[in-house]
Design an enzyme around this catalytic site. Sequence first.
Site, mmCIF file in Angstrom:
data_model
loop_
_atom_site.group_PDB
_atom_site.id
_atom_site.type_symbol
_atom_site.label_atom_id
_atom_site.label_comp_id
_atom_site.label_asym_id
_atom_site.label_seq_id
_atom_site.Cartn_x
_atom_site.Cartn_y
_atom_site.Cartn_z
ATOM 1 N N CYS A 175 0.759 -1.422 -0.087
ATOM 2 C CA CYS A 175 0.017 -0.020 0.168
ATOM 3 C C CYS A 175 0.671 1.218 0.130
ATOM 4 O O CYS A 175 1.549 1.490 0.862
ATOM 5 C CB CYS A 175 -1.137 -0.036 1.352
ATOM 6 S SG CYS A 175 -1.917 1.516 1.393
ATOM 7 N N TRP B 244 -7.713 -7.355 4.615
ATOM 8 C CA TRP B 244 -6.472 -7.475 4.879
ATOM 9 C C TRP B 244 -6.332 -8.624 6.117
ATOM 10 O O TRP B 244 -7.088 -8.382 7.340
ATOM 11 C CB TRP B 244 -5.736 -6.139 5.314
ATOM 12 C CG TRP B 244 -5.774 -5.069 4.588
ATOM 13 C CD1 TRP B 244 -6.325 -3.899 4.324
ATOM 14 C CD2 TRP B 244 -5.158 -5.237 3.220
ATOM 15 N NE1 TRP B 244 -6.122 -3.341 3.305
ATOM 16 C CE2 TRP B 244 -5.432 -3.926 2.481
ATOM 17 C CE3 TRP B 244 -4.576 -6.315 2.134
ATOM 18 C CZ2 TRP B 244 -5.061 -3.530 1.000
ATOM 19 C CZ3 TRP B 244 -4.034 -5.899 1.124
ATOM 20 C CH2 TRP B 244 -4.295 -4.590 0.444
ATOM 21 N N VAL C 6 -5.642 0.128 5.698
ATOM 22 C CA VAL C 6 -4.215 0.628 6.233
ATOM 23 C C VAL C 6 -3.796 1.643 5.520
ATOM 24 O O VAL C 6 -3.988 1.936 4.467
ATOM 25 C CB VAL C 6 -3.148 -0.783 5.906
ATOM 26 C CG1 VAL C 6 -3.561 -1.996 6.851
ATOM 27 C CG2 VAL C 6 -3.206 -1.097 4.457
ATOM 28 N N GLU D 9 -5.818 8.177 8.396
ATOM 29 C CA GLU D 9 -5.341 8.762 7.123
ATOM 30 C C GLU D 9 -3.959 9.039 7.218
ATOM 31 O O GLU D 9 -3.307 9.906 8.020
ATOM 32 C CB GLU D 9 -6.229 10.005 7.423
ATOM 33 C CG GLU D 9 -5.564 11.231 6.160
ATOM 34 C CD GLU D 9 -5.712 10.557 4.848
ATOM 35 O OE1 GLU D 9 -6.815 9.894 4.273
ATOM 36 O OE2 GLU D 9 -4.679 10.708 4.081
ATOM 37 N N TYR E 205 -4.901 4.959 -9.680
ATOM 38 C CA TYR E 205 -6.123 4.167 -8.914
ATOM 39 C C TYR E 205 -7.225 4.409 -9.892
ATOM 40 O O TYR E 205 -8.208 3.437 -10.239
ATOM 41 C CB TYR E 205 -6.253 4.269 -7.451
ATOM 42 C CG TYR E 205 -5.462 3.621 -6.509
ATOM 43 C CD1 TYR E 205 -5.961 2.479 -6.126
ATOM 44 C CD2 TYR E 205 -4.239 4.126 -6.366
ATOM 45 C CE1 TYR E 205 -4.820 1.724 -5.132
ATOM 46 C CE2 TYR E 205 -3.351 3.490 -5.439
ATOM 47 C CZ TYR E 205 -3.671 2.253 -5.098
ATOM 48 O OH TYR E 205 -2.923 1.490 -4.211
HETATM 49 N N1 GSH Z 1 -7.056 7.429 3.158
HETATM 50 C C1 GSH Z 1 -6.434 6.519 3.337
HETATM 51 C C2 GSH Z 1 -6.507 5.467 2.112
HETATM 52 C C3 GSH Z 1 -5.868 3.973 2.691
HETATM 53 C C4 GSH Z 1 -6.182 3.058 1.601
HETATM 54 O O1 GSH Z 1 -7.105 3.261 0.832
HETATM 55 N N2 GSH Z 1 -5.538 1.938 1.877
HETATM 56 C C5 GSH Z 1 -5.996 0.701 0.882
HETATM 57 C C6 GSH Z 1 -4.629 -0.230 0.710
HETATM 58 S S1 GSH Z 1 -3.647 0.884 -0.709
HETATM 59 C C7 GSH Z 1 -6.816 -0.301 1.526
HETATM 60 O O2 GSH Z 1 -6.543 -0.602 2.911
HETATM 61 N N3 GSH Z 1 -7.712 -0.908 1.182
HETATM 62 C C8 GSH Z 1 -8.541 -1.682 1.528
HETATM 63 C C9 GSH Z 1 -10.116 -1.353 1.376
HETATM 64 O O3 GSH Z 1 -10.366 -0.616 0.581
HETATM 65 O O4 GSH Z 1 -11.048 -2.266 1.648
HETATM 66 C C10 GSH Z 1 -4.925 6.770 3.648
HETATM 67 O O5 GSH Z 1 -4.201 7.596 2.904
HETATM 68 O O6 GSH Z 1 -4.568 6.447 4.697
#
Ligand code: GSH
Length: 335
Positions: free
Chosen positions: A62, A95, A131, A146, A193
């Site tokens: 990530c 995760w 995460v 965040e 993305y």
């Molecule tokens: N706004 C968050 C975005 C975090 C994010 O989207 N993480 C992704 C991994 S790259 C995630 O955990 N996705 C799991 C999901 O959306 O269920 C940040 O920048 O901390």
Amino acid sequence: MLIDGRWSSDWTPKDADDRGAFERKASTFRNWITANGEAGPTGDGGFAAEPGRYHLYVGLICPWACRTLMVRKLKKLDSLIDVSIVNPSLSDQGWQFGGFPGATADALGNASYMHEVYTRADPRFTGRATVPVLWDKQRGTIVNNESADIVRMLNTAFAALAPASLDLYPDDLRAEIDALNAAIYPRLNNGVYRAGFATSQAAYETAFADVFGMLDDLESRLGKSGFLFGERLTEADIRLFVTLIRFDAAYHGAFKCNLRRIADYPKLQAYTARMLGIEGLSETVSIAHIKAGYYSIKAINPTGLVPVGPILDLKPVTLRRKRPASCVSRPTRVR
Ligand SMILES: N[C@@H](CCC(=O)N[C@@H](CS)C(=O)NCC(=O)O)C(=O)O
């Protein structure tokens, strides 16, 4: 995702609007660790910087989580904030901890899945279990999920406990850093993305143009040495690097961002190698996690096959200081 504290396995990346464009949801826990526990720019107070009190949950796939991991390294907070690392691919329950080389168990609560960490903080949580997560062991809750906030609080809150003279968000550059972040995030960091998760041709092509337009702009901006703001390393470099290091290995193929590779941009490629050469930063990069993770996203790669290539010709470049020829060069120290 979690709905009222219960896991619902209908994960899709789409969060799409009615024209097929990917929209990222806002993060929900927005408290700040501060030196003395007073409230930060958002959320509540009560989260003072203390050694051993906080834990960071990340995934090496990530980019957002790896921003925070990089700042933890650069600010020498390794011994103050410990880390758990999820597997790179999303399971039916999001995760998961343990199993993949380089991933760990949940060092704190022995959770099997990241969503358990969220319901530990809020038993009725609704939203994605993303995460990074910054966890407070003392109050048993999530401080913040965040990454942009976590990067900033790690830069300042622990100054008295881990004196590192590096300032990633210096006063005199704040406005320029904010302006550059505001261009790079939508067009590139999240642009890839938007391309990868688009569900209409038009939305994909718009994102694709943004991604390569931004890379072209950055190629013209960068010099032959140094960083985005000359010799001073800032958070803007951290935020750019996490996307560049994933680009050829994952975004080029899995997200269909295939006009050019970073390797085709001489300055961006050299910059990426320079960043990788900064002491400690290569420890936050796992190409194995990146490839396994992005190519496991079923919505864009239903068979889950992971391509063998590309061969990445990217070696960390360390700055050589002038010293007698007999000295062995050490990794660059950034101050
Ligand atoms: N706004 C968050 C975005 C975090 C994010 O989207 N993480 C992704 C991994 S790259 C995630 O955990 N996705 C799991 C999901 O959306 O269920 C940040 O920048 O901390």
